[in-house]
Design an enzyme around this catalytic site. Structure first.
Site, PDB file in Angstrom:
ATOM      1  N   HIS A 123      51.070 109.530  30.542  1.00 27.98           N
ATOM      2  CA  HIS A 123      49.901 110.324  30.933  1.00 27.98           C
ATOM      3  C   HIS A 123      48.923 110.540  29.790  1.00 27.98           C
ATOM      4  O   HIS A 123      48.106 111.458  29.833  1.00 27.98           O
ATOM      5  CB  HIS A 123      50.354 111.671  31.497  1.00 27.98           C
ATOM      6  CG  HIS A 123      51.140 111.551  32.763  1.00 27.98           C
ATOM      7  ND1 HIS A 123      52.187 112.393  33.092  1.00 27.98           N
ATOM      8  CD2 HIS A 123      51.033 110.673  33.807  1.00 27.98           C
ATOM      9  CE1 HIS A 123      52.687 112.035  34.255  1.00 27.98           C
ATOM     10  NE2 HIS A 123      52.009 111.004  34.709  1.00 27.98           N
ATOM     11  N   THR A 195      62.762 116.603  33.251  1.00 35.81           N
ATOM     12  CA  THR A 195      61.744 116.308  34.255  1.00 35.81           C
ATOM     13  C   THR A 195      62.248 116.652  35.643  1.00 35.81           C
ATOM     14  O   THR A 195      63.430 116.468  35.946  1.00 35.81           O
ATOM     15  CB  THR A 195      61.296 114.833  34.206  1.00 35.81           C
ATOM     16  OG1 THR A 195      60.376 114.580  35.267  1.00 35.81           O
ATOM     17  CG2 THR A 195      62.465 113.877  34.318  1.00 35.81           C
ATOM     18  N   ALA A 254      67.824 121.034  26.954  1.00 38.00           N
ATOM     19  CA  ALA A 254      67.729 119.653  26.462  1.00 38.00           C
ATOM     20  C   ALA A 254      67.977 119.595  24.961  1.00 38.00           C
ATOM     21  O   ALA A 254      68.701 118.713  24.475  1.00 38.00           O
ATOM     22  CB  ALA A 254      66.357 119.074  26.799  1.00 38.00           C
TER      23      ALA A 254
END
Length: 270
Positions: A123, A195, A254
């Protein structure tokens, strides 16, 4: 978090020949970068239409004023954010030859700050701006300096600068799209980190890795079989991939999970 699944992931990483990583906002929230969609995220504090390309083209000065306000308020701390343990672990795994590529949906440049070299920015990158006329690229320090004196910032050629991220209504850069899909085709292990796996086309990459949905394989819409590929999720919550596409989910932070993985791999390599 499940220690057995962490050990299993370590074994997969050490055994695999082509490892790729797909990251989302969840790896960067631990660096203080807010995501867009969650409660308290960017969309609750700023008008989402500011990130539509039509809005930018109609009034670039207004959009840049919003960006400057975000920077000054420190609410959207991309510019000052620092990589966390998760980013550093991925850079280490690339350095020692375990992972090939990081594909990121994030626009914060944190993988590069941590030392990752082979990063595909799905992105774009909000810390850069690009001239809409001549396509020259500028770093954020130059852009911020220009923003203090004029809105919108401009290139030396006179063209208007646009943040080098993909706005809503813009296509994913073709090079990033092609490289990402090819990496998903070629890998035998994919870690999907932080995600929700709900935003396309990035959400299709784990399916392509599994040979379940491919733009490149087979003819006439009939996919050819792919050699076995494992998909491991590291996320705080289950996603649409969980139990359907991924082999297993390690649930938790994470940064903490990746740092444990790094510690175990370092001990094996000593």
């Amino acid at each position: 978090m499940d220690a057995r699944l962490i050990d299993k992931t370590v074994e997969l990483l050490l055994e695999a020949a082509h490892v790729i990583i797909l990251t989302g906002a969840g790896i960067s929230t631990e660096s203080g970068v807010p995501d867009f969609r969650s409660p308290g995220g960017i969309w609750e504090r700023y008008d989402p239409t500011m990130f539509f390309i039509e809005r930018f083209l109609a009034d670039p000065e207004e959009v840049w004023r919003c960006m400057l306000d975000m920077h000054r308020s420190k609410e959207f701390s991309l510019w000052d954010a620092r990589p966390n343990m998760g980013h550093h672990t991925l850079a280490y795994l690339e350095e020692v030859g375990i992972i090939r590529t990081v594909i990121t949906q994030n626009i914060d440049n944190l993988h590069q700050k941590a030392g990752s070299k082979n990063v595909i920015e799905f992105h774009g990158n909000m810390l850069c701006a690009r001239c809409m006329k001549c396509r020259r690229k500028y770093g954020y320090e130059q852009v911020l300096s220009d923003l203090e004196t004029r809105l919108p910032p401009r290139c030396e050629c006179g063209g208007i600068l646009k943040p080098d991220a993909v706005f809503f209504g813009e296509a994913i850069p073709q090079d990033a799209l092609k490289r990402s899909f090819q990496e998903a085709e070629d890998c035998d292990l994919m870690l999907v980190i932080g995600t929700s796996a709900q935003v396309e086309p990035a959400a299709s990459l784990p399916l392509i890795a599994k040979g379940m949905n491919s733009l490149f394989r087979g003819l006439g819409g009939i996919p050819l079989p792919k050699a076995r590929c494992s998909v491991v999720e590291i996320n705080r919550e289950p996603t649409p991939l969980t139990g359907r596409v991924s082999d297993f989910l390690i649930q938790g932070s994470a940064g903490e999970i990746l740092s444990l993985i790094e510690k175990k791999i370092r001990s094996r390599k000593e």
